[in-house]
Motif scaffolding. Structure first.
Motif, short mmCIF file in Angstrom:
data_model
loop_
_atom_site.label_atom_id
_atom_site.label_comp_id
_atom_site.label_asym_id
_atom_site.label_seq_id
_atom_site.Cartn_x
_atom_site.Cartn_y
_atom_site.Cartn_z
N LEU A 291 9.73 -23.74 26.54
CA LEU A 291 10.27 -22.88 25.39
C LEU A 291 9.45 -22.92 24.14
O LEU A 291 9.32 -21.95 23.61
CB LEU A 291 11.70 -23.09 25.32
N ASN A 292 9.03 -24.25 23.61
CA ASN A 292 8.45 -24.53 22.80
C ASN A 292 6.76 -24.62 22.68
O ASN A 292 6.26 -25.31 23.91
CB ASN A 292 8.85 -25.58 22.01
N PRO A 293 6.06 -24.23 21.61
CA PRO A 293 4.72 -24.68 21.69
C PRO A 293 4.46 -26.05 21.62
O PRO A 293 5.16 -26.83 20.83
CB PRO A 293 4.09 -23.59 20.57
N ALA A 294 3.35 -26.53 22.04
CA ALA A 294 2.68 -27.80 21.98
C ALA A 294 2.63 -28.11 20.49
O ALA A 294 1.26 -27.63 20.01
CB ALA A 294 1.96 -28.44 23.03
N VAL A 295 3.30 -28.69 19.73
CA VAL A 295 2.61 -28.95 18.31
C VAL A 295 2.57 -30.28 17.89
O VAL A 295 3.44 -31.20 18.62
CB VAL A 295 3.68 -28.28 17.43
N PRO A 296 2.06 -30.73 16.85
CA PRO A 296 2.12 -32.26 16.66
C PRO A 296 3.37 -32.62 16.15
O PRO A 296 3.99 -31.83 15.25
CB PRO A 296 1.37 -32.20 15.35
N SER A 297 3.94 -33.93 16.20
CA SER A 297 5.07 -34.18 15.72
C SER A 297 5.48 -34.37 14.39
O SER A 297 6.59 -34.16 13.92
CB SER A 297 5.36 -35.99 16.28
N SER A 298 4.39 -34.17 13.57
CA SER A 298 4.58 -34.09 12.16
C SER A 298 5.16 -32.83 11.67
O SER A 298 5.59 -32.44 10.61
CB SER A 298 3.41 -34.45 11.31
N GLN A 299 4.85 -31.74 12.47
CA GLN A 299 5.47 -30.43 12.28
C GLN A 299 6.80 -30.18 12.74
O GLN A 299 7.34 -30.96 13.63
CB GLN A 299 4.42 -29.35 12.94
N PRO A 300 7.70 -29.34 11.99
CA PRO A 300 8.83 -29.25 12.34
C PRO A 300 8.97 -28.55 13.89
O PRO A 300 8.22 -27.65 14.15
CB PRO A 300 9.48 -28.21 11.22
N LYS A 301 10.31 -28.84 14.36
CA LYS A 301 10.63 -28.18 15.54
C LYS A 301 10.93 -26.88 15.62
O LYS A 301 11.67 -26.69 14.82
CB LYS A 301 11.66 -29.21 16.41
N LEU A 302 10.49 -26.19 16.56
CA LEU A 302 10.75 -24.80 16.67
C LEU A 302 11.96 -24.39 17.50
O LEU A 302 12.71 -25.36 18.04
CB LEU A 302 9.59 -23.82 17.39
N ALA A 349 0.65 -18.50 19.47
CA ALA A 349 1.93 -17.88 20.16
C ALA A 349 3.14 -18.70 19.98
O ALA A 349 3.03 -20.03 20.33
CB ALA A 349 1.65 -17.61 21.92
N THR A 350 4.30 -18.35 19.73
CA THR A 350 5.40 -19.17 19.82
C THR A 350 6.56 -18.73 20.63
O THR A 350 7.51 -19.55 20.81
CB THR A 350 6.01 -18.89 18.28
N ASN A 351 6.51 -17.83 21.71
CA ASN A 351 7.17 -17.38 22.48
C ASN A 351 6.76 -17.58 23.97
O ASN A 351 5.66 -17.15 23.96
CB ASN A 351 7.82 -16.11 22.56
N PRO A 352 7.49 -18.07 25.03
CA PRO A 352 6.65 -18.07 26.09
C PRO A 352 6.78 -16.55 26.96
O PRO A 352 7.66 -15.60 26.24
CB PRO A 352 7.81 -18.96 27.02
N THR A 353 5.97 -16.37 27.87
CA THR A 353 6.08 -15.18 28.64
C THR A 353 7.04 -15.42 29.78
O THR A 353 6.70 -16.20 30.81
CB THR A 353 4.73 -14.76 28.97
N VAL A 354 7.89 -14.54 29.89
CA VAL A 354 8.93 -14.47 31.15
C VAL A 354 8.78 -12.98 31.66
O VAL A 354 9.41 -11.89 30.98
CB VAL A 354 10.40 -14.71 30.81
N GLN A 435 6.05 -14.02 36.58
CA GLN A 435 4.71 -14.56 35.86
C GLN A 435 5.67 -15.29 34.78
O GLN A 435 6.30 -14.69 33.87
CB GLN A 435 4.08 -13.50 35.28
N LEU A 436 5.08 -16.68 34.54
CA LEU A 436 5.56 -17.20 33.60
C LEU A 436 4.40 -17.84 32.79
O LEU A 436 3.38 -18.47 33.39
CB LEU A 436 6.39 -18.44 34.15
N SER A 437 4.55 -18.29 31.51
CA SER A 437 3.45 -18.64 30.66
C SER A 437 4.15 -19.28 29.55
O SER A 437 4.90 -18.60 28.51
CB SER A 437 2.47 -17.46 30.15
N PRO A 438 3.80 -20.56 29.16
CA PRO A 438 4.22 -21.37 28.05
C PRO A 438 3.50 -20.71 26.75
O PRO A 438 2.62 -20.39 26.81
CB PRO A 438 4.25 -22.79 28.18
N PRO A 439 4.39 -21.23 25.46
CA PRO A 439 3.45 -20.96 24.31
C PRO A 439 2.29 -21.79 24.22
O PRO A 439 2.42 -22.86 24.78
CB PRO A 439 4.42 -21.21 23.20
N ASN A 440 1.29 -21.26 23.77
CA ASN A 440 -0.16 -21.82 23.57
C ASN A 440 -0.41 -22.68 25.11
O ASN A 440 -0.35 -24.01 25.16
CB ASN A 440 0.01 -23.09 22.51
#
Length: 473
Positions: A291-302, A349-354, A435-440
């Motif tokens: 559900l969430n894009p892979a972001v560094p831990s210093s950034q806020p959680k989506l 991208a911030t949303n997964p593809t479903v 078809q499924l694709s995670p953000p980033n």
């Protein structure tokens, strides 16, 4: 020596038959049959019958130079005459100039044309039937009006045996790697006149026709499949479960089990709305990664929320997948699991593809070279159900299975009018695809995922709405 005892032998004269036979009386009359249950009765089963539409009463007319072709039993205002399975081509040929004619004939012809970048071109005759309407010697002069009555062939023969005549069909994929497939039918009228010197005086009129054989499923789609969790408990046999796995590249993130539920019959009309339910099951950390894009831990959680939107974030409507350029690739059969589906993976991208959609695969074999193309013929619409909390603070056991669920439906596009078929060098198959694709996707621990499941599409629904019986269950 003692002799064996003698036993009396019965002769035919000693056998007696009863003289008084039981009396027989005629059975009572069978009860009257009624289509609807009477009081105290209930319907145990109902088998649908195809709705028999009234035969059209219009006439299709085409005039070319001094020859007019009229075809009866057509819908008013159609651009091309259409015939169903076992139809009769009934019409009339009218000649404005009927003098000095040797013969008049009409020919029903079916052709299959295939052209691909891989295998070249193939033109085959499906059938060709010529019917003489008049020839010199039948009467003093050729009539100006010649009626004809010709059965449209339902089968054809080739080296492998007898086959059903395929429907009219046309698919064109242009570009560097092109593919063109066509099944075409026509009525050809030929008027022959005596030679004028070395010139043949033959007049030919070619009238294109559409062949549209109808078919329907052998079972209906249950009318109430949503909500899924209620229907799957009450009638589990109404659903077919299609399983696949979304793999992970990170050992610390388990893979996700994908469960797509579709109506169990797996044969659907091109006009049916096909109910679907999608469930993703995995430990919470895997679902969070999806559900969430892979972001560094210093950034806020989506946020973990999902919007109810169209099932696809893709902009591409169709794509091509052809055999590789190497000669060895041409001998492969079309894949059931296609690895070349396009994904939309914008860097921000911030949303997964479903996505759940219908795909048509068109494959050919020309001169020993196989080629195939894929085309999206229907997009699904999905809406998320209420998901459990996946925050690590709320998950007591990170290794326990959690689930994300979507409900929805998918339907063929309006321009899809025929189902799959296999004829000659053309094979048309249909699939339902998840078809499924995670953000980033490039930075996500989860791999993009697609899974195809074969289905069959037909022209008509199991039961027309106005044919539904009023049951007294």
């Amino acid at each position: 020596m003692d002799c064996p005892p003698e036993y009396p032998v019965a002769s035919s004269s000693t056998l007696t038959l009863p003289l008084n036979l039981p009396s027989y009386s005629p059975s009572g009359a069978s009860p009257d049959y009624v289509a609807e249950p009477s009081e105290g009765e209930r319907r145990l089963d109902f088998v649908a019958r195809p709705h028999v539409t009234e035969r059209p009463h219009g006439t299709f007319t085409k005039k070319i130079r001094k020859i007019t072709v009229s075809l009866h039993d057509q819908e008013e205002g159609v651009d091309i005459p259409t015939y169903a399975r076992n139809a009769i081509v009934r019409g009339q040929l009218q000649l404005d100039d009927a003098e000095n004619i040797l013969s008049v004939s009409v020919k029903l012809e079916g052709r299959q044309d295939v052209s691909s970048s891989e295998g070249g071109t193939s033109i085959r005759t499906i059938f060709s039937e010529t019917h003489a309407l008049w020839k010199r010697g039948d009467c003093a002069a050729c009539p100006s009006k010649l009626p004809f009555y010709i059965p449209f062939p339902s089968t054809y023969k080739d080296r492998s045996g007898s086959h059903a005549v395929p429907p009219s069909f046309s698919a064109e994929f242009r570009g560097t790697s092109s593919l063109v497939c066509k099944n075409t039918y026509s009525l050809v009228a030929v008027i022959k006149k005596p030679r004028l010197g070395s010139w043949k005086q033959h007049k030919t009129v070619i009238l294109p026709m559409r062949y549209h054989p109808r078919s329907r499923p052998f079972l209906p789609i249950a009318p109430t499949l949503h909500p899924f969790f209620s229907s799957v408990k009450a009638a589990p046999d109404e659903w077919r479960q299609v399983c696949s796995i979304m793999e992970s590249r990170d050992k610390s993130i388990p893979s996700i089990d994908c469960h797509l539920f579709i109506p169990a019959v797996q044969i659907y009309s091109v006009s049916d709305k096909i109910s679907v339910h999608l469930q993703l099951r995995a430990p919470p950390r895997s679902l969070r990664a999806f559900l969430n894009p892979a972001v560094p831990s210093s950034q806020p959680k989506l946020s973990l929320s999902l919007r109810s939107t169209r099932s696809s974030t893709l902009s591409a409507k169709s794509w091509s997948t052809s055999s590789a350029s190497s000669s060895s690739a041409h001998t492969r059969s079309p894949p059931m699991l296609l690895s070349a589906l396009p994904f939309s993976s914008p860097s921000r991208a911030t949303n997964p593809t479903v996505r759940v959609f219908l795909m048509r695969q068109i494959s050919t074999n020309v001169n020993g070279q196989r080629a195939w193309r894929n085309n999206v013929i229907g997009e699904g619409e999905l809406w998320p159900l209420q998901h459990p909390s996946l925050d690590s603070e709320d998950c007591m056991h990170e290794d326990e299975q959690s689930a994300l669920d979507w409900e929805g439906e998918v339907k063929c596009d309006e321009d899809v009018s025929i189902g799959g078929f296999v004829a000659g060098r053309i094979m048309v198959k249909d699939f339902i695809v998840i078809q499924l694709s995670p953000p980033n996707p490039k930075t996500s621990p989860l791999l993009e995922h697609q899974h195809t499941h074969p289905i069959r599409l037909v022209t008509d629904p199991y039961l027309e709405a106005y044919d539904q019986p009023s049951n007294n269950y």
